[in-house]
Design an enzyme around this catalytic site. Structure first.
Site, PDB file in Angstrom:
ATOM      1  N   SER A  35       0.846  -1.196   0.000  1.00 57.20           N
ATOM      2  CA  SER A  35       0.000   0.000   0.000  1.00 57.20           C
ATOM      3  C   SER A  35       0.879   1.242   0.000  1.00 57.20           C
ATOM      4  CB  SER A  35      -0.931  -0.006   1.211  1.00 57.20           C
ATOM      5  OG  SER A  35      -0.193  -0.102   2.399  1.00 57.20           O
ATOM      6  N   ASP A  72      -3.615   0.241   4.680  1.00 56.90           N
ATOM      7  CA  ASP A  72      -2.828  -0.978   4.854  1.00 56.90           C
ATOM      8  C   ASP A  72      -3.709  -2.213   4.948  1.00 56.90           C
ATOM      9  OD1 ASP A  72      -0.333   0.346   4.916  1.00 56.90           O
ATOM     10  OD2 ASP A  72      -0.628   0.843   7.038  1.00 56.90           O
ATOM     11  N   GLU A  87      -4.927   2.185   8.680  1.00 57.10           N
ATOM     12  CA  GLU A  87      -3.519   2.492   8.458  1.00 57.10           C
ATOM     13  C   GLU A  87      -2.782   1.975   9.695  1.00 57.10           C
ATOM     14  OE1 GLU A  87      -0.360   3.727   6.233  1.00 57.10           O
ATOM     15  OE2 GLU A  87      -2.458   3.809   5.601  1.00 57.10           O
TER      16      GLU A  87
END
Length: 140
Positions: free
Chosen positions: A31, A41, A54
């Protein structure tokens, strides 16, 4: 171990924990670097709630996220219909979760999470996945 390899390992760890908690979960491969579009992510959902996450890990130093990183997460989450969350893990600690709006914003427009903040204010994994249990005084 390089920070990228450590980050990848921590992301896989989070994916496995979410899977064990009953979520359908996917790690976005590379990512941020595999595409010009910023991707979270991890994507996770259980039919009732959907998250774009994330994930960041640190040995103990504060974790920083760029303003662009957080803005991209929020943008993706809104378009995807997911809740944006920042997951942080410090060595020898569990995962903790934050809504992006709850993070400290630096003078430069970046976001910061200190270890003590994560432990005191972050949402613990069990609560995040809906496994929190209530303990009554009579149950002690």
């Amino acid at each position: 171990m390089s920070s990228n390899r450590k980050g990848d390992r921590r992301e896989r760890e989070l994916v496995n924990l979410l899977d064990e908690a009953g979520f359908a979960v996917m790690r976005a491969p590379a990512s941020g670097s595999a595409t010009t579009r910023e991707l979270p992510d991890v994507l996770a959902g259980n039919g009732e709630v959907f998250y774009a996450i994330e994930a960041k890990a640190s040995s103990g130093r504060p974790i920083y996220l760029s303003g662009e990183e957080v803005e991209a997460l929020i943008y993706f989450s809104q378009n995807f219909g997911a809740k944006a969350r920042i997951a942080v893990r410090f060595d020898r600690e569990d995962w903790y979760f934050f809504h992006p709006g709850d993070l400290y914003v630096t003078d430069g427009g970046n976001y910061r999470v200190k270890k003590e903040t994560a432990l005191a204010e972050g949402e613990a994994f069990d609560s995040f996945v809906g496994d929190s249990t209530q303990t009554r005084l009579g149950d002690l």
